[in-house]
Structure formats: C-alpha cells, structure tokens
Design an enzyme around this catalytic site. Structure first.
Site, PDB file in Angstrom:
ATOM      1  N   THR A 265      -7.819 -14.999 -42.843  1.00 49.51           N
ATOM      2  CA  THR A 265      -8.300 -15.986 -43.804  1.00 49.51           C
ATOM      3  C   THR A 265      -9.392 -15.354 -44.644  1.00 49.51           C
ATOM      4  O   THR A 265     -10.239 -14.618 -44.135  1.00 49.51           O
ATOM      5  CB  THR A 265      -8.811 -17.261 -43.090  1.00 49.51           C
ATOM      6  OG1 THR A 265      -7.706 -17.873 -42.430  1.00 49.51           O
ATOM      7  CG2 THR A 265      -9.398 -18.266 -44.071  1.00 49.51           C
ATOM      8  N   PHE A 267     -12.548 -15.954 -47.284  1.00 51.71           N
ATOM      9  CA  PHE A 267     -13.555 -16.958 -47.609  1.00 51.71           C
ATOM     10  C   PHE A 267     -14.310 -16.532 -48.868  1.00 51.71           C
ATOM     11  O   PHE A 267     -14.530 -15.334 -49.076  1.00 51.71           O
ATOM     12  CB  PHE A 267     -14.587 -17.079 -46.478  1.00 51.71           C
ATOM     13  CG  PHE A 267     -14.001 -17.578 -45.185  1.00 51.71           C
ATOM     14  CD1 PHE A 267     -14.087 -18.914 -44.836  1.00 51.71           C
ATOM     15  CD2 PHE A 267     -13.347 -16.707 -44.314  1.00 51.71           C
ATOM     16  CE1 PHE A 267     -13.537 -19.371 -43.650  1.00 51.71           C
ATOM     17  CE2 PHE A 267     -12.790 -17.158 -43.127  1.00 51.71           C
ATOM     18  CZ  PHE A 267     -12.897 -18.498 -42.790  1.00 51.71           C
TER      19      PHE A 267
END
Ligand SMILES: O=C(O)C(=O)C[C@]1(C(=O)O)C=C[C@@H](O)C=C1
Length: 369
Positions: A265, A267
C-alpha cells in the site's frame, strides 16, 4: 538459565561485548552531538520563521549515507536507522503532530511511524475524512492517507478528498501489507463474522472464500477496529496486522492470508499550504496532479503531447469519474521530476493550457528505502 548456555560466559564473547559497549557509548556521544547541531538549526529556523520538517533534506541525508555505506551494515538498514535519528533530532526543534487512520495497530499508523520516525505526537483519527479535516484545521501538522494498493487499486476516498480540500502532498511512503486472521480462540471453528476495513476484506477475498465460506464479511472503519471488536466477542475474527493482534491480545489463527504475496500500500503525506511550503528538489522527485479535459476526440492525446515534447516521464495515470453524468473523468497523474527543473516547468505550463481543470497536488521526494 536457558538450556545449553554455559555456566561461565565465554571470555571471547565477554571481550566482544565490552567492545560493543564502548562503541555504543561513542555512538551515543555522536548522536548527541548531532542532536545539539539540529537544535542550533532549530534556533536559526525560529529566527527566520521557517518550517522545521524538510522532507527533501531528510531524503538527501539518507541517499548520501546509503551511497557511502561501507558495510557490513545492509543498505536497507540505513534508512530506518537514520529516519529514527532524524525524528529524535526534529523533535528537539519542534513537536511534529501527525494524523492518520487509527486506532493503534493500523497500517496507516505503521506508515506514519515509518515515515516520520517514532518521536512524533500521534493523532489517530476514525476515518480518512477526519485525517483530512484534522490536518486542514491545523490540529495536526501532517496527515498520512492511503492512496493505492497493489491488489485493489486506488483508495477512492483519498483521491476524491485531494480534489475538494486545500491540502497538498509533501511526501510518500509504502508498506508491505501482510494480513493475518486474528481471533481470541486459536481455531477456525465457529467464526460467525470476519471484521475488517473493506479494502482488507477485498485483499483476502480468495482466502476467505476458501477457508471461511460461510462467515459473514463485516466491513468496519479500520482493521484495528476489527481487532478491537474480535477481542470483545469470541464469535468474531479480524483481518489485521500482527501489531494489531498483540495490541488486542489475539491469536494469529492464520498468517499472511492476503491473496497477493507482494501486497503493498502506498501512502501520501499531506499538509496545509499556508503552514508548509512545497519541498524543494531533492534529485529524486515526483510531481502529482489532477486534471480534466473536455470530452472531445483526441483530448487525452493532447494532454500527453507536452510531456513527450519535454521528456517528462509519467509513472502513474489513474482516472476517476467526475460525477457530472457526462462520462467525464478526472485524471490523477504522477510525473517524475520537480517543477524547479526547466523541462518539467515548461511541460506543466503547456499541460495546464490544454486542460479544462488543473490542480497541482504536490511535489515531493520519492520514497527512499
Ligand atoms: O537540516 C535541517 O533543516 C534540520 O532541521 C536537521 C534535520 C536533521 O536531523 O538532519 C532535522 C529535521 C529536518 O526535517 C531536516 C533535517
């Protein structure tokens, strides 16, 4: 005493440990010397009225040390060690308040601590919207929001909020995301529901369908919230990090249940432009923007022409519906480089001229590992 340990310590081991103790003291003196210098920098910045956190400088410090690392310390060990040292030094200049999707144990918390180091004031929020609100209102200096996952694609809510809030991006970081099935009982029997953030449930869709086909999938505000609920009710399980498991005293019933072993992921680190200037060029930078073009043939092609003409590479191109009902889209684009570079500045000027809508979301150093 552990089985197999000798009654009297090996003198060779003792001698090495004495040496390590001496080196640790030297290191501590040096780190304190560095901290005192950072304090002086802090005084200077206070006088000038300039901001403390300089992501481009921190990226350059780490890049420089990695390039000069003689070993045996591994290259990938350099960044986390110096991030932590700079975090401690920065905290002597001013506190850094960082908002992220909490509670304790979320991947967003891990991303915030990984990027800023642990010497920060943590501001856990209950939703991505609250991270944006808290940072916009100034109750946090920075916000950390997920923007994209390698299995599931974009985090639509974050992208939509980039459009409607004044915040801009000053940094990025990414994490390997390992999901675990957590529960009070160490068994897969009698699980009524699995609680997690909808993204996590989606990232584990295959495993859940095979191993828990009859359990309800219950979306909650964060994975750590799912872990908190599973700690209260033995019929519930959660999908969350190991850290969330230890935070709430749960068993790891099944480790690494995400469908993609390389699940990552990414960010974005956001802040308010009135309180923080855009980072200067670090040498390895990314510029993010959101644009739209009028719905006519060749419009997307025209948008790409200035990039090709000025040799600017694009590393990301995402579209989101503009919700106008006219099949119009916003395009989220990441370009390699910084507007301080003349070719990038010219490409942006020409791109702006062919777009119906153009918003610079930020320019920032690429993630250094
Ligand atoms: O060089 C600076 O501007 C500092 O404030 C020092 C320092 C550091 O510890 O190296 C700390 C905070 C900044 O984000 C960048 C670097």
């Amino acid at each position: 005493m552990a089985e197999g340990a000798p009654a009297t310590p090996d003198p060779a081991l003792l001698a090495l440990r004495h040496k390590i103790d001496a080196v640790d003291r030297e290191l501590l003196d040096l780190v304190n010397k560095r901290a005192a210098l950072a304090q002086e920098v802090g005084e200077l910045k206070k006088k000038e009225g300039s901001v403390v956190f300089r992501p481009e400088r921190e990226a350059q410090v780490i890049d420089g040390l990695k390039a000069h690392n003689p070993g045996p310390l591994r290259g990938e060990s350099v960044a986390p060690i110096w991030r932590e040292i700079m975090s401690a030094c920065r905290s002597l200049e001013t506190p850094t308040r960082v908002a992220y999707l909490g509670p304790a144990g979320t991947f967003s918390e891990q991303a915030a601590l990984g990027f800023f180091g642990t010497s920060i004031v943590q501001v856990p929020c209950t939703s991505i919207d609250e991270v944006f609100r808290t940072t916009t209102a100034g109750a946090a200096d920075f916000g950390v929001v997920p923007v994209e996952n390698s299995t599931e694609g974009v985090v639509a809510r974050s992208l939509d909020l980039f459009l409607t809030t004044p915040l801009f991006i000053i940094g990025e970081t990414s994490l390997f995301v390992r999901h675990n099935l957590l529960r009070r009982e160490n068994s897969l029997e009698d699980i009524q529901a699995v609680c997690a953030h909808p993204q996590a449930l989606a990232q584990c869709h295959g495993w859940l369908s095979t191993h828990l086909p009859h359990a309800e999938r219950r979306p909650v505000s964060s994975n750590a919230e799912g872990a908190r609920l599973a700690a209260l009710d033995k019929r519930l399980a959660a999908v969350a990090s190991e850290r969330a498991g230890s935070e709430y005293g749960l068993h790891i019933v099944a480790p690494a249940i995400q469908d993609d072993a390389h699940n990552r992921t990414r960010f974005a680190i956001v802040t308010h432009p009135d309180r923080h200037p855009a980072p200067k060029a670090s040498g390895h930078d990314c510029t993010s923007l959101v644009v739209s073009v009028t719905n006519k043939p060749g419009a997307v092609h025209d948008m790409l022409v200035p990039l090709k003409a000025h040799g600017v590479s694009m590393s990301r191109f995402e579209s989101r519906p503009a919700r106008s009902g006219q099949w119009e889209y916003y395009f989220y684009i990441d370009l390699q480089g910084h507007p301080e570079q003349p070719n990038m500045a010219q490409a942006l000027r020409e791109l702006r001229a062919v777009c119906a809508y153009f918003k610079l979301l930020g320019t920032y150093p690429l993630d250094v590992h």
